[in-house]
Write a protein that holds these residues in place. Structure first.
Motif, short mmCIF file in Angstrom:
data_model
loop_
_atom_site.label_atom_id
_atom_site.label_comp_id
_atom_site.label_asym_id
_atom_site.label_seq_id
_atom_site.Cartn_x
_atom_site.Cartn_y
_atom_site.Cartn_z
N PRO A 144 -64.90 40.69 25.88
CA PRO A 144 -65.13 41.04 24.47
C PRO A 144 -64.62 39.93 23.56
CG PRO A 144 -64.09 42.87 25.66
CD PRO A 144 -64.03 41.67 26.57
N ARG A 145 -65.29 39.73 22.46
CA ARG A 145 -64.95 38.63 21.56
C ARG A 145 -63.54 38.78 20.97
NH1 ARG A 145 -69.31 35.74 19.28
NH2 ARG A 145 -68.57 35.99 17.15
N GLU A 146 -63.05 40.01 20.89
CA GLU A 146 -61.71 40.19 20.33
C GLU A 146 -60.60 39.65 21.24
OE1 GLU A 146 -63.07 44.37 21.81
OE2 GLU A 146 -63.94 42.62 20.76
N LEU A 147 -60.93 39.33 22.48
CA LEU A 147 -59.95 38.73 23.39
C LEU A 147 -60.00 37.21 23.39
CD1 LEU A 147 -60.22 41.07 26.53
CD2 LEU A 147 -58.47 41.07 24.75
N TRP A 148 -60.93 36.62 22.67
CA TRP A 148 -61.10 35.17 22.74
C TRP A 148 -59.94 34.42 22.09
CZ3 TRP A 148 -66.97 33.74 21.77
CH2 TRP A 148 -67.75 34.38 22.76
N GLY A 149 -59.43 34.92 20.97
CA GLY A 149 -58.33 34.22 20.29
C GLY A 149 -57.09 34.16 21.16
N LEU A 150 -56.72 35.28 21.76
CA LEU A 150 -55.58 35.29 22.68
C LEU A 150 -55.81 34.34 23.84
CD1 LEU A 150 -52.89 36.53 23.71
CD2 LEU A 150 -54.27 38.32 24.80
N SER A 151 -57.04 34.29 24.31
CA SER A 151 -57.37 33.42 25.44
C SER A 151 -57.11 31.96 25.10
CB SER A 151 -58.82 33.62 25.85
OG SER A 151 -59.07 34.96 26.23
N LEU A 152 -57.52 31.54 23.90
CA LEU A 152 -57.26 30.17 23.47
C LEU A 152 -55.77 29.89 23.36
CD1 LEU A 152 -57.89 27.39 22.23
CD2 LEU A 152 -58.25 28.54 20.04
N THR A 153 -55.03 30.80 22.75
CA THR A 153 -53.59 30.60 22.55
C THR A 153 -52.87 30.42 23.87
OG1 THR A 153 -53.58 31.85 20.48
CG2 THR A 153 -51.50 31.68 21.66
N VAL A 154 -53.16 31.27 24.84
CA VAL A 154 -52.46 31.20 26.12
C VAL A 154 -52.92 30.00 26.93
CG1 VAL A 154 -51.98 32.42 28.27
CG2 VAL A 154 -52.05 33.68 26.12
N ALA A 155 -54.21 29.70 26.90
CA ALA A 155 -54.70 28.52 27.61
C ALA A 155 -54.05 27.26 27.06
CB ALA A 155 -56.22 28.42 27.49
N TRP A 156 -53.91 27.18 25.76
CA TRP A 156 -53.25 26.02 25.15
C TRP A 156 -51.79 25.92 25.60
CZ3 TRP A 156 -52.45 21.48 23.61
CH2 TRP A 156 -51.34 21.14 22.83
N ALA A 157 -51.08 27.03 25.65
CA ALA A 157 -49.68 26.99 26.08
C ALA A 157 -49.57 26.43 27.49
CB ALA A 157 -49.07 28.39 26.01
N ALA A 158 -50.49 26.82 28.37
CA ALA A 158 -50.47 26.30 29.73
C ALA A 158 -50.76 24.80 29.75
CB ALA A 158 -51.48 27.04 30.59
N THR A 159 -51.76 24.37 28.99
CA THR A 159 -52.08 22.95 28.93
C THR A 159 -50.91 22.15 28.37
OG1 THR A 159 -54.46 23.28 28.73
CG2 THR A 159 -53.58 21.25 27.80
N ALA A 160 -50.28 22.66 27.32
CA ALA A 160 -49.14 21.96 26.72
C ALA A 160 -48.00 21.82 27.70
CB ALA A 160 -48.69 22.70 25.46
N ALA A 161 -47.73 22.89 28.46
CA ALA A 161 -46.64 22.84 29.43
C ALA A 161 -46.93 21.83 30.53
CB ALA A 161 -46.43 24.23 30.03
N ILE A 162 -48.11 21.88 31.11
CA ILE A 162 -48.45 20.97 32.20
C ILE A 162 -48.46 19.53 31.72
CG2 ILE A 162 -50.29 20.33 33.81
CD1 ILE A 162 -51.02 23.36 33.85
N THR A 163 -48.97 19.30 30.52
CA THR A 163 -49.00 17.95 29.98
C THR A 163 -47.60 17.39 29.82
OG1 THR A 163 -51.08 18.37 28.81
CG2 THR A 163 -49.73 16.53 28.02
#
Length: 349
Positions: free
Chosen positions: A260-279
C-alpha cells in the motif's frame, strides 16, 4: 519454448533444501543470485552456477516449536527459530493472498532491516520481483515464505533511530556521512559505533523525505542510484559489504508495487538508515577513479559479472543495470560501478 520460469523454479527448489546461512553467519545468496541471473537472460547457466555454489551450503536447521499469531513477538530476532519462522510464513501464505501477508508483516519486519547485513530484505526483494513479473506458483510463494522467515529470525534494530527531516538529496547525504572509527569488522560491531560517531546522526537525518508517495518512490530510486555511484568511487573501502548499501534499498524499491502507498514513506526512511549505516562502516575515506566503461553495453557488463561468478558481483550488477536503465543522457557511471565490483571482489574458485 520459454524455460526461464521453469529454470528459476527448479533452482529455488534445490535451494530450499538448504538453510539461509552457512559457516555460522554467512548468508545463502543462492536464491537472490539465481533470480538475478534469470532476470538478466542467463537462465541457461543457472544450474551450472548453482552446482558450484551449493557445495558451500548447509542443511536446513531443525524446527523447534511452531510460531503462532499470538506468540510471534517473543520469537522475533531469534536466529535459532528460523525454520519455525519459515513454517509460520508458509502457513500464512497458504491461507491468505501473499500481498496481504506481506502488507501485514512489512511494517513489523522493516525496522529490523539491518539484520544479517540486510540480506533478508534483499532476498525478499528478489522473491517479490519474481512474483510480480512471473506470476504466482507454489515454488515462488515458498521462496517468499523462506525470505520473510529469514528476516524475522535475523530481525535486528540499529542502535540509533534515524528520523530524516532535512533537505538533502541522497547523493549529498551520502557524501556527508562520517566514517566509524574502527573499520574492517562485522556489521554488528560497526552498527554499535554509530551512536558515538561524531556527526553521524545529523548527516543521517539530513535527507529530505517527501510526503507524496510518488515522490517517495522517486526519492528511493535516487537513493539506489546514489549508493550505486558511491560504490564506483568508494567501493575499495569494503568491496563485498558496501554493495549492500545499494542492493538493500533496491530490494525495498522492487517491493513497493506490492505494498500500500501509505507504507512507502516508512520504507524510504528505513532503507536510507540501512544505507547510511553500511556506508559509514564500509565506504572508503577517499575516492579512487572507477573503471572506464568505454563502449560496453549493459548486457556485456552483466556478462562480465557472470564470468566473474561471485554472488555479490552478480547481485550488484543486477542493481547497477536497474540504475543504468533509468539513467538519462547516456550516463554510464552505474555500469562503471558494476565493473568496479568485478575488479575489487575476489573471484570464486
Amino acid at each position: 519454448m520459454d524455460t526461464t520460469n521453469g529454470t528459476l523454479d527448479e533452482a529455488l527448489q534445490r535451494l530450499h533444501r538448504s538453510g539461509p546461512e552457512f559457516q555460522g553467519y554467512l548468508s545463502n545468496h543462492g536464491p537472490m543470485a539465481v533470480e538475478a541471473l534469470v532476470r538478466n537472460g542467463h537462465a541457461p547457466i543457472v544450474h551450472r552456477w548453482l552446482d558450484a555454489y551449493e557445495t558451500r551450503l548447509e542443511d536446513l536447521p531443525p524446527a523447534r516449536t511452531p510460531i503462532g499469531d499470538d506468540d510471534w513477538r517473543e520469537a522475533l530476532g531469534d536466529t535459532a527459530r528460523v525454520t519455525d519462522w519459515t513454517g509460520y510464513f508458509s502457513r500464512r501464505i497458504a491461507e491468505r493472498p501473499w500481498r496481504e501477508v506481506l502488507t501485514e508483516w512489512w511494517p513489523r519486519l522493516l525496522p529490523g532491516i539491518a539484520g544479517a547485513a540486510t540480506h533478508p530484505v534483499i532476498r525478499v526483494g528478489h522473491a517479490v520481483r519474481a512474483l510480480l513479473r512471473d506470476g504466482e506458483d507454489a515454488t515462488r510463494l515458498s521462496e517468499l515464505a523462506y525470505a520473510l522467515g529469514y528476516w524475522a529470525a535475523r530481525h535486528t534494530l540499529l542502535p540509533v533511530t534515524v528520523a530524516p527531516s532535512g533537505r538533502a538529496t541522497p547523493a549529498d547525504a551520502i557524501a556527508a556521512l562520517p566514517r566509524v572509527a574502527e573499520r574492517n569488522l562485522l556489521p554488528q560491531r560497526g552498527y554499535d559505533q554509530l551512536p558515538t560517531t561524531p556527526g553521524w546522526l545529523g548527516a543521517a537525518e539530513s535527507l529530505y523525505v517527501p510526503e507524496n508517495p510518488d515522490a517517495v518512490r522517486d526519492r528511493l530510486a535516487d537513493l539506489v542510484r546514489a549508493a550505486t555511484l558511491s560504490y564506483a568511487t568508494h567501493g575499495h573501502g569494503g568491496p563485498v559489504m558496501l554493495v549492500h548499501a545499494a542492493t538493500a534499498p533496491n530490494a525495498v524499491l522492487r517491493t513497493l508495487p506490492a505494498l500500500p502507498r501509505e507504507l512507502w514513506g516508512l520504507s524510504l526512511t528505513v532503507a536510507w538508515a540501512a544505507t547510511a549505516a553500511i556506508t559509514s562502516i564500509y565506504a572508503a575515506d577517499e575516492p579512487l577513479t572507477p573503471p572506464v566503461v568505454s563502449s560496453l553495453t549493459p548486457e556485456e557488463v552483466f556478462e562480465r559479472a557472470v564470468a566473474h561468478g561471485d554472488e555479490h558481483v552478480i547481485k550488484f550488477a543486477d542493481t547497477a543495470l536497474d540504475v543504468a536503465a533509468a539513467s538519462k543522457d547516456g550516463d554510464d557511471r552505474a555500469l562503471s560501478a558494476a565493473l568496479n565490483a568485478v575488479r575489487l571482489i575476489e573471484a570464486d574458485d
